[in-house]
Scaffold this motif. Structure first.
Motif, mmCIF file in Angstrom:
data_model
loop_
_atom_site.group_PDB
_atom_site.id
_atom_site.type_symbol
_atom_site.label_atom_id
_atom_site.label_comp_id
_atom_site.label_asym_id
_atom_site.label_seq_id
_atom_site.Cartn_x
_atom_site.Cartn_y
_atom_site.Cartn_z
ATOM 1 N N LEU A 132 0.831 -1.205 0.000
ATOM 2 C CA LEU A 132 0.000 0.000 0.000
ATOM 3 C C LEU A 132 0.866 1.256 0.000
ATOM 4 C CD1 LEU A 132 -2.753 -1.131 2.501
ATOM 5 C CD2 LEU A 132 -3.057 -0.689 0.052
ATOM 6 N N ILE A 133 1.938 1.238 0.764
ATOM 7 C CA ILE A 133 2.849 2.388 0.778
ATOM 8 C C ILE A 133 3.496 2.549 -0.590
ATOM 9 C CG2 ILE A 133 5.030 3.263 1.727
ATOM 10 C CD1 ILE A 133 4.126 2.040 4.436
ATOM 11 N N ASP A 134 3.919 1.442 -1.190
ATOM 12 C CA ASP A 134 4.544 1.494 -2.506
ATOM 13 C C ASP A 134 3.584 2.074 -3.548
ATOM 14 O OD1 ASP A 134 6.874 0.923 -4.129
ATOM 15 O OD2 ASP A 134 5.716 -0.687 -5.044
ATOM 16 N N ILE A 135 2.329 1.706 -3.472
ATOM 17 C CA ILE A 135 1.329 2.236 -4.396
ATOM 18 C C ILE A 135 1.125 3.731 -4.155
ATOM 19 C CG2 ILE A 135 -1.153 2.241 -4.915
ATOM 20 C CD1 ILE A 135 -0.988 -0.857 -4.541
ATOM 21 N N ALA A 136 1.016 4.106 -2.910
ATOM 22 C CA ALA A 136 0.706 5.496 -2.567
ATOM 23 C C ALA A 136 1.820 6.464 -2.944
ATOM 24 C CB ALA A 136 0.390 5.607 -1.081
ATOM 25 N N VAL A 137 3.062 6.060 -2.761
ATOM 26 C CA VAL A 137 4.174 6.986 -3.018
ATOM 27 C C VAL A 137 4.973 6.628 -4.266
ATOM 28 C CG1 VAL A 137 4.389 7.592 -0.586
ATOM 29 C CG2 VAL A 137 5.811 5.768 -1.516
ATOM 30 N N ALA A 138 4.578 5.562 -4.970
ATOM 31 C CA ALA A 138 5.247 5.116 -6.198
ATOM 32 C C ALA A 138 6.743 4.929 -5.977
ATOM 33 C CB ALA A 138 4.970 6.075 -7.343
ATOM 34 N N LYS A 139 7.066 4.321 -4.861
ATOM 35 C CA LYS A 139 8.473 4.101 -4.505
ATOM 36 C C LYS A 139 9.200 3.265 -5.558
ATOM 37 C CE LYS A 139 11.188 2.073 -0.763
ATOM 38 N NZ LYS A 139 11.097 1.356 0.502
ATOM 39 N N THR A 150 -7.070 -3.606 8.254
ATOM 40 C CA THR A 150 -6.039 -3.342 9.258
ATOM 41 C C THR A 150 -4.772 -2.783 8.604
ATOM 42 O OG1 THR A 150 -5.393 -5.672 9.130
ATOM 43 C CG2 THR A 150 -6.862 -5.023 10.943
ATOM 44 N N ALA A 151 -4.424 -3.283 7.436
ATOM 45 C CA ALA A 151 -3.262 -2.760 6.707
ATOM 46 C C ALA A 151 -3.537 -1.337 6.228
ATOM 47 C CB ALA A 151 -2.923 -3.668 5.526
ATOM 48 N N LEU A 152 -4.736 -1.109 5.735
ATOM 49 C CA LEU A 152 -5.110 0.233 5.279
ATOM 50 C C LEU A 152 -5.069 1.225 6.435
ATOM 51 C CD1 LEU A 152 -6.080 1.905 2.850
ATOM 52 C CD2 LEU A 152 -8.425 1.259 3.456
ATOM 53 N N ALA A 153 -5.566 0.834 7.590
ATOM 54 C CA ALA A 153 -5.541 1.711 8.765
ATOM 55 C C ALA A 153 -4.111 2.013 9.194
ATOM 56 C CB ALA A 153 -6.311 1.070 9.917
ATOM 57 N N ALA A 154 -3.231 1.008 9.124
ATOM 58 C CA ALA A 154 -1.832 1.225 9.500
ATOM 59 C C ALA A 154 -1.181 2.257 8.593
ATOM 60 C CB ALA A 154 -1.062 -0.096 9.447
ATOM 61 N N VAL A 155 -1.476 2.200 7.311
ATOM 62 C CA VAL A 155 -0.892 3.161 6.373
ATOM 63 C C VAL A 155 -1.517 4.541 6.563
ATOM 64 C CG1 VAL A 155 -0.532 3.726 3.936
ATOM 65 C CG2 VAL A 155 -0.286 1.366 4.724
ATOM 66 N N PRO A 201 0.670 11.155 4.891
ATOM 67 C CA PRO A 201 0.205 12.527 4.713
ATOM 68 C C PRO A 201 -1.074 12.529 3.872
ATOM 69 C CG PRO A 201 2.140 12.106 3.356
ATOM 70 C CD PRO A 201 1.916 10.885 4.190
ATOM 71 N N LEU A 202 -1.758 13.633 3.878
ATOM 72 C CA LEU A 202 -3.044 13.742 3.185
ATOM 73 C C LEU A 202 -2.940 13.373 1.707
ATOM 74 C CD1 LEU A 202 -6.007 14.423 3.440
ATOM 75 C CD2 LEU A 202 -5.454 16.813 3.007
ATOM 76 N N SER A 203 -1.887 13.784 1.025
ATOM 77 C CA SER A 203 -1.748 13.471 -0.402
ATOM 78 C C SER A 203 -1.688 11.958 -0.631
ATOM 79 C CB SER A 203 -0.509 14.144 -0.984
ATOM 80 O OG SER A 203 0.652 13.694 -0.316
ATOM 81 N N THR A 204 -1.036 11.255 0.265
ATOM 82 C CA THR A 204 -0.959 9.799 0.171
ATOM 83 C C THR A 204 -2.317 9.174 0.464
ATOM 84 O OG1 THR A 204 1.344 9.879 0.836
ATOM 85 C CG2 THR A 204 0.242 7.764 1.041
ATOM 86 N N GLN A 205 -3.031 9.741 1.405
ATOM 87 C CA GLN A 205 -4.363 9.226 1.725
ATOM 88 C C GLN A 205 -5.288 9.347 0.522
ATOM 89 O OE1 GLN A 205 -5.882 10.916 5.362
ATOM 90 N NE2 GLN A 205 -4.029 10.415 6.497
ATOM 91 N N VAL A 206 -5.152 10.397 -0.256
ATOM 92 C CA VAL A 206 -5.967 10.576 -1.462
ATOM 93 C C VAL A 206 -5.670 9.455 -2.459
ATOM 94 C CG1 VAL A 206 -6.360 12.073 -3.463
ATOM 95 C CG2 VAL A 206 -6.258 13.053 -1.167
#
Length: 128
Positions: free
Chosen positions: A12-19, A42-47, A52-57
């Motif tokens: 999820l982090i990789d998707i959100a920030v395109a790492k 539970t994974a979504l809540a952890a992320v 930051p708000l931009s990642t949440q979008v």
């Protein structure tokens, strides 16, 4: 079997920030091939708790996409997940394993070895 993946926190982090772009590519391939994506709540809540708000979008757009299902952590699953955990406190890991068992899809993650301790039979798709 239709292609699909269960997304762990790292995916999820990789998707959100395109790492690495790997998780986005796998997700797009699964969805375009008629498969699906399972996101344990539970994974979504952890992320969300660290994002930051931009990642949440970005994450909101992901979970709003057809073919993506957020798997809720409900009382009916508590016993099964507790059994998976066997004394561990990593509820997210237990939920991710539960989702992988029920969808029969690989887990997209960077902690495959840790998750395999809970169930050596789940399939792992490792992030680079």
């Amino acid at each position: 079997m239709l292609p699909g993946r269960v997304l762990d926190v790292s995916a999820l982090i990789d998707i959100a920030v395109a790492k690495t772009k790997y998780a986005r590519a796998v997700t797009a391939t699964c969805l375009s091939s008629g498969g699906g994506i399972c996101v344990p709540a539970t994974a979504l809540a952890a992320v969300y708790s660290i994002a930051p708000l931009s990642t949440q979008v970005e994450l909101f757009e992901l979970v709003s996409t057809p073919g993506v299902k957020v798997d809720d952590f409900t009382s009916g699953k508590v016993g099964d997940i507790a059994e998976i955990l066997d004394g561990s406190r990593d509820v997210t890991a237990g939920h991710v394993i539960w989702c992988a068992r029920n969808t029969r899809w690989p887990i997209l993650t960077d902690r495959g070895e840790q998750l395999a301790v809970y169930d050596p039979h789940v399939m792992i798709d490792s992030l680079p």
